[in-house]
Design a protein around this motif. Structure first.
Motif, PDB file in Angstrom:
ATOM      1  N   ARG A   1     -26.551 -37.482  38.311  1.00 48.43           N
ATOM      2  CA  ARG A   1     -27.954 -37.902  38.140  1.00 48.43           C
ATOM      3  C   ARG A   1     -28.668 -37.162  37.018  1.00 48.43           C
ATOM      4  NH1 ARG A   1     -30.425 -37.202  43.784  1.00 48.43           N
ATOM      5  NH2 ARG A   1     -32.291 -37.944  42.732  1.00 48.43           N
ATOM      6  N   LEU A   2     -28.114 -36.023  36.586  1.00 48.90           N
ATOM      7  CA  LEU A   2     -28.756 -35.292  35.477  1.00 48.90           C
ATOM      8  C   LEU A   2     -28.743 -36.123  34.189  1.00 48.90           C
ATOM      9  CD1 LEU A   2     -30.169 -32.544  35.007  1.00 48.90           C
ATOM     10  CD2 LEU A   2     -28.033 -31.690  34.070  1.00 48.90           C
ATOM     11  N   LYS A   3     -27.816 -37.096  34.133  1.00 49.72           N
ATOM     12  CA  LYS A   3     -27.725 -37.964  32.949  1.00 49.72           C
ATOM     13  C   LYS A   3     -28.910 -38.933  32.863  1.00 49.72           C
ATOM     14  CE  LYS A   3     -22.733 -37.552  33.499  1.00 49.72           C
ATOM     15  NZ  LYS A   3     -21.522 -38.191  34.029  1.00 49.72           N
ATOM     16  N   HIS A   4     -29.700 -38.995  33.943  1.00 53.38           N
ATOM     17  CA  HIS A   4     -30.882 -39.877  33.942  1.00 53.38           C
ATOM     18  C   HIS A   4     -32.175 -39.102  33.689  1.00 53.38           C
ATOM     19  CE1 HIS A   4     -28.587 -43.257  35.442  1.00 53.38           C
ATOM     20  NE2 HIS A   4     -28.071 -42.493  36.364  1.00 53.38           N
ATOM     21  N   VAL A   5     -32.090 -37.766  33.675  1.00 54.04           N
ATOM     22  CA  VAL A   5     -33.308 -36.967  33.481  1.00 54.04           C
ATOM     23  C   VAL A   5     -33.610 -36.890  31.982  1.00 54.04           C
ATOM     24  CG1 VAL A   5     -34.390 -34.707  33.792  1.00 54.04           C
ATOM     25  CG2 VAL A   5     -32.900 -35.630  35.581  1.00 54.04           C
ATOM     26  N   MET A   6     -34.704 -37.511  31.577  1.00 53.40           N
ATOM     27  CA  MET A   6     -34.996 -37.571  30.152  1.00 53.40           C
ATOM     28  C   MET A   6     -35.920 -36.434  29.730  1.00 53.40           C
ATOM     29  SD  MET A   6     -33.060 -40.068  29.628  1.00 53.40           S
ATOM     30  CE  MET A   6     -33.248 -40.435  27.880  1.00 53.40           C
ATOM     31  N   ARG A   7     -35.531 -35.777  28.644  1.00 52.64           N
ATOM     32  CA  ARG A   7     -36.348 -34.718  28.052  1.00 52.64           C
ATOM     33  C   ARG A   7     -37.314 -35.332  27.030  1.00 52.64           C
ATOM     34  NH1 ARG A   7     -34.551 -29.748  27.488  1.00 52.64           N
ATOM     35  NH2 ARG A   7     -34.745 -29.791  25.237  1.00 52.64           N
ATOM     36  N   GLN A   8     -38.206 -34.525  26.528  1.00 64.50           N
ATOM     37  CA  GLN A   8     -39.107 -35.006  25.480  1.00 64.50           C
ATOM     38  C   GLN A   8     -38.378 -35.119  24.137  1.00 64.50           C
ATOM     39  OE1 GLN A   8     -42.223 -36.144  25.690  1.00 64.50           O
ATOM     40  NE2 GLN A   8     -42.296 -35.818  27.899  1.00 64.50           N
ATOM     41  N   THR A   9     -37.429 -34.211  23.918  1.00 60.17           N
ATOM     42  CA  THR A   9     -36.718 -34.139  22.638  1.00 60.17           C
ATOM     43  C   THR A   9     -36.043 -35.459  22.261  1.00 60.17           C
ATOM     44  OG1 THR A   9     -36.204 -31.882  23.309  1.00 60.17           O
ATOM     45  CG2 THR A   9     -35.076 -32.710  21.345  1.00 60.17           C
ATOM     46  N   LEU A  10     -36.144 -35.810  20.994  1.00 60.86           N
ATOM     47  CA  LEU A  10     -35.446 -36.997  20.489  1.00 60.86           C
ATOM     48  C   LEU A  10     -34.056 -36.608  20.005  1.00 60.86           C
ATOM     49  CD1 LEU A  10     -38.288 -38.543  18.272  1.00 60.86           C
ATOM     50  CD2 LEU A  10     -37.593 -39.300  20.555  1.00 60.86           C
ATOM     51  N   LEU A  11     -33.120 -37.553  20.077  1.00 63.92           N
ATOM     52  CA  LEU A  11     -31.825 -37.325  19.437  1.00 63.92           C
ATOM     53  C   LEU A  11     -32.063 -37.218  17.927  1.00 63.92           C
ATOM     54  CD1 LEU A  11     -29.219 -39.597  21.261  1.00 63.92           C
ATOM     55  CD2 LEU A  11     -30.027 -37.305  21.820  1.00 63.92           C
ATOM     56  N   ILE A  12     -31.108 -36.662  17.227  1.00 70.70           N
ATOM     57  CA  ILE A  12     -31.319 -36.360  15.808  1.00 70.70           C
ATOM     58  C   ILE A  12     -31.523 -37.613  14.960  1.00 70.70           C
ATOM     59  CG2 ILE A  12     -30.063 -35.438  13.777  1.00 70.70           C
ATOM     60  CD1 ILE A  12     -29.474 -32.952  15.523  1.00 70.70           C
ATOM     61  N   ASP A  13     -30.976 -38.753  15.387  1.00 72.63           N
ATOM     62  CA  ASP A  13     -31.243 -39.985  14.625  1.00 72.63           C
ATOM     63  C   ASP A  13     -32.554 -40.649  15.067  1.00 72.63           C
ATOM     64  OD1 ASP A  13     -30.704 -41.220  17.015  1.00 72.63           O
ATOM     65  OD2 ASP A  13     -29.272 -42.666  16.198  1.00 72.63           O
ATOM     66  N   GLY A  14     -33.260 -40.024  16.013  1.00 70.33           N
ATOM     67  CA  GLY A  14     -34.583 -40.508  16.426  1.00 70.33           C
ATOM     68  C   GLY A  14     -34.563 -41.764  17.288  1.00 70.33           C
ATOM     69  N   SER A  15     -33.360 -42.237  17.656  1.00 66.44           N
ATOM     70  CA  SER A  15     -33.266 -43.533  18.339  1.00 66.44           C
ATOM     71  C   SER A  15     -33.717 -43.515  19.796  1.00 66.44           C
ATOM     72  CB  SER A  15     -31.828 -44.053  18.266  1.00 66.44           C
ATOM     73  OG  SER A  15     -30.957 -43.144  18.917  1.00 66.44           O
ATOM     74  N   ARG A  16     -33.614 -42.376  20.448  1.00 63.37           N
ATOM     75  CA  ARG A  16     -34.034 -42.301  21.853  1.00 63.37           C
ATOM     76  C   ARG A  16     -34.217 -40.849  22.247  1.00 63.37           C
ATOM     77  NH1 ARG A  16     -29.909 -40.250  24.983  1.00 63.37           N
ATOM     78  NH2 ARG A  16     -27.778 -40.753  24.377  1.00 63.37           N
ATOM     79  N   ARG A  17     -34.781 -40.640  23.465  1.00 61.75           N
ATOM     80  CA  ARG A  17     -34.931 -39.282  23.970  1.00 61.75           C
ATOM     81  C   ARG A  17     -33.572 -38.790  24.496  1.00 61.75           C
ATOM     82  NH1 ARG A  17     -39.754 -40.277  27.894  1.00 61.75           N
ATOM     83  NH2 ARG A  17     -39.254 -38.224  28.705  1.00 61.75           N
ATOM     84  N   GLU A  18     -33.469 -37.470  24.553  1.00 57.49           N
ATOM     85  CA  GLU A  18     -32.231 -36.828  24.992  1.00 57.49           C
ATOM     86  C   GLU A  18     -32.265 -36.667  26.511  1.00 57.49           C
ATOM     87  OE1 GLU A  18     -32.132 -32.632  24.097  1.00 57.49           O
ATOM     88  OE2 GLU A  18     -30.032 -32.745  23.481  1.00 57.49           O
ATOM     89  N   ASN A  19     -31.118 -36.784  27.166  1.00 55.13           N
ATOM     90  CA  ASN A  19     -31.117 -36.464  28.595  1.00 55.13           C
ATOM     91  C   ASN A  19     -30.595 -35.038  28.822  1.00 55.13           C
ATOM     92  OD1 ASN A  19     -28.231 -36.465  29.471  1.00 55.13           O
ATOM     93  ND2 ASN A  19     -28.303 -38.613  28.810  1.00 55.13           N
ATOM     94  N   SER A  20     -30.872 -34.521  30.013  1.00 50.18           N
ATOM     95  CA  SER A  20     -30.602 -33.099  30.267  1.00 50.18           C
ATOM     96  C   SER A  20     -29.117 -32.772  30.372  1.00 50.18           C
ATOM     97  CB  SER A  20     -31.331 -32.654  31.530  1.00 50.18           C
ATOM     98  OG  SER A  20     -32.721 -32.676  31.304  1.00 50.18           O
ATOM     99  N   ALA A  21     -28.279 -33.778  30.687  1.00 53.71           N
ATOM    100  CA  ALA A  21     -26.837 -33.514  30.769  1.00 53.71           C
ATOM    101  C   ALA A  21     -26.264 -33.315  29.371  1.00 53.71           C
ATOM    102  CB  ALA A  21     -26.131 -34.669  31.477  1.00 53.71           C
ATOM    103  N   GLU A  22     -26.599 -34.218  28.453  1.00 54.19           N
ATOM    104  CA  GLU A  22     -26.062 -34.093  27.097  1.00 54.19           C
ATOM    105  C   GLU A  22     -26.682 -32.888  26.373  1.00 54.19           C
ATOM    106  OE1 GLU A  22     -26.825 -38.096  25.759  1.00 54.19           O
ATOM    107  OE2 GLU A  22     -28.971 -37.758  25.541  1.00 54.19           O
ATOM    108  N   HIS A  23     -27.926 -32.560  26.737  1.00 56.79           N
ATOM    109  CA  HIS A  23     -28.578 -31.357  26.207  1.00 56.79           C
ATOM    110  C   HIS A  23     -27.798 -30.107  26.641  1.00 56.79           C
ATOM    111  CE1 HIS A  23     -31.663 -28.259  25.644  1.00 56.79           C
ATOM    112  NE2 HIS A  23     -31.674 -28.022  26.947  1.00 56.79           N
TER     113      HIS A  23
END
Lengths: 247, 247
Positions: A63-85
């Protein structure tokens, strides 16, 4: 063996330096030991129960893959989730290990970074510049830690809780280094996205400086780089200069 | 120091056991040493150049968050990306460490799992049941490894390349354990999503059995659990039974 010595040292350190926190941990340990009181059962059953608990934990943390952070991915396409962070931070710890000050245990730091955001599954991600949200953050996250780590067998629940508490307390060299990486990563993302979250929320240099301050002590060798990056971002107009009050 | 000894042991092992692979690695090392031939410069410049390379690598690997795997998240809402997948595997290594056979170095396994999919940034994720895609996979990924790890200073590029090669060769106990986790995780996801990817692609039990085979040697203590899980999935209709040829 090294890990055991490290745990013992940490335990002693807690007892001496943070008696309040130590008392809370002892309370949790006592509670989890009581609630996991062994029943008479065969060795196979015990192992199978342990594995069932571990698998339940592995499923739950998806479920951590669904928690969205404020930070954008480097290409700006979407917000980052806490698992990939968390993944990104762990790889950063490998790539930047040589800047870790004396006393930092890199394996311990990586484990810390991998689990440091798990509590957000229940507590959500709190934007670092959200004053109100940060007031209730500690209590919400402590409850989440109790439930999530509590999915694991008691010994592992204790181990991960201690790891998370160490990160949150931010007092050991390892926790300080881990925190430094956790501050540098969004900084890079904001620079790479021409101000990303800063522009959306009108963040100023003084707010960022306060936010990244742990880098100065946690990873002093990386501090000049951080200062330069912030200067560059202000110059480029990605970050607003600190407002000066007019008399 | 332990890491250095481990690297030395691995180096010797390569030279003896896989002379072809060893020759290729030596070629890469020679190339990267040539291309990073030190220029006369101050110590600060050297450090700054190293850091610039490391930061470039950290920025570049953000792209792994865009590489989509076939596996669905456990709530079925979307496909998983390779960055969050790598995070999940690394936490699994912590939670399931006690099932690692003798000779497995858990820290080494975690580092391996954190970087094992980086090559997909250039080479893309190849669906494990895509026969054609898997034909060209090795070559595409080797090229990707050369470029991606090559963003780092030469010593680190070598270290990560050896780590990735070790994972790919799947011959050491650590690589085998890491591979076992990499097979168990999608199995769990497919079971939790009532057949997820299996149903979409009409996958059969024999194909899954072939896919998860590395668990038997990589994490023998987890093998009975895997067999039981597959049986349960067939019984529940999540996975098709192996087709039997009629005479």
């Amino acid at each position: 063996m090294e890990t055991r010595q490290h745990s013992q040292a940490l335990f002693n350190w807690y007892a001496e330096k943070s008696p309040c926190r130590f008392a809370r941990i002892i309370e949790i340990i006592t509670y989890s030991l009581k609630s996991s009181k062994p029943q008479p059962q065969s060795e196979i059953q015990v192992q199978s129960n342990r594995l069932t608990q571990q698998i339940q934990f592995i499923i739950e943390i998806d479920r951590l893959k669904h928690v969205m952070r404020q930070t954008l991915l480097i290409d700006g396409s979407r917000r980052e989730n806490s698992a990939e962070h968390s993944w990104h931070l762990a790889v950063m710890a490998i790539a930047l290990a040589e800047y870790a000050p004396e006393g930092v245990d890199i394996f311990h730091a990586i484990k810390m970074l991998l689990i440091h955001d798990l509590v957000e599954i229940d507590a959500g991600d709190t934007f670092c510049y959200d004053v109100q949200g940060n007031d209730s953050k500690a209590e919400r996250e402590a409850q989440a830690a109790l439930r999530l780590f509590g999915l694991l067998p008691a010994d592992q629940a204790r181990e991960l809780r201690l790891l998370w508490d160490e990160f949150e307390a931010g007092e050991t060299p390892t926790a300080k280094f881990a925190a430094a990486l956790d501050r540098i990563q969004p900084l890079l993302h904001n620079q790479q996205t021409q101000g990303g979250t800063w522009r959306i929320h009108g963040i100023r240099r003084d707010q960022v400086m306060k936010r990244v301050a742990p880098v100065e002590t946690g990873a002093p060798e990386l501090w000049p780089f951080v200062l330069q990056l912030i200067d560059d971002c202000v110059t480029a107009g990605y970050l607003k200069e600190t407002s000066t009050l007019k008399i």
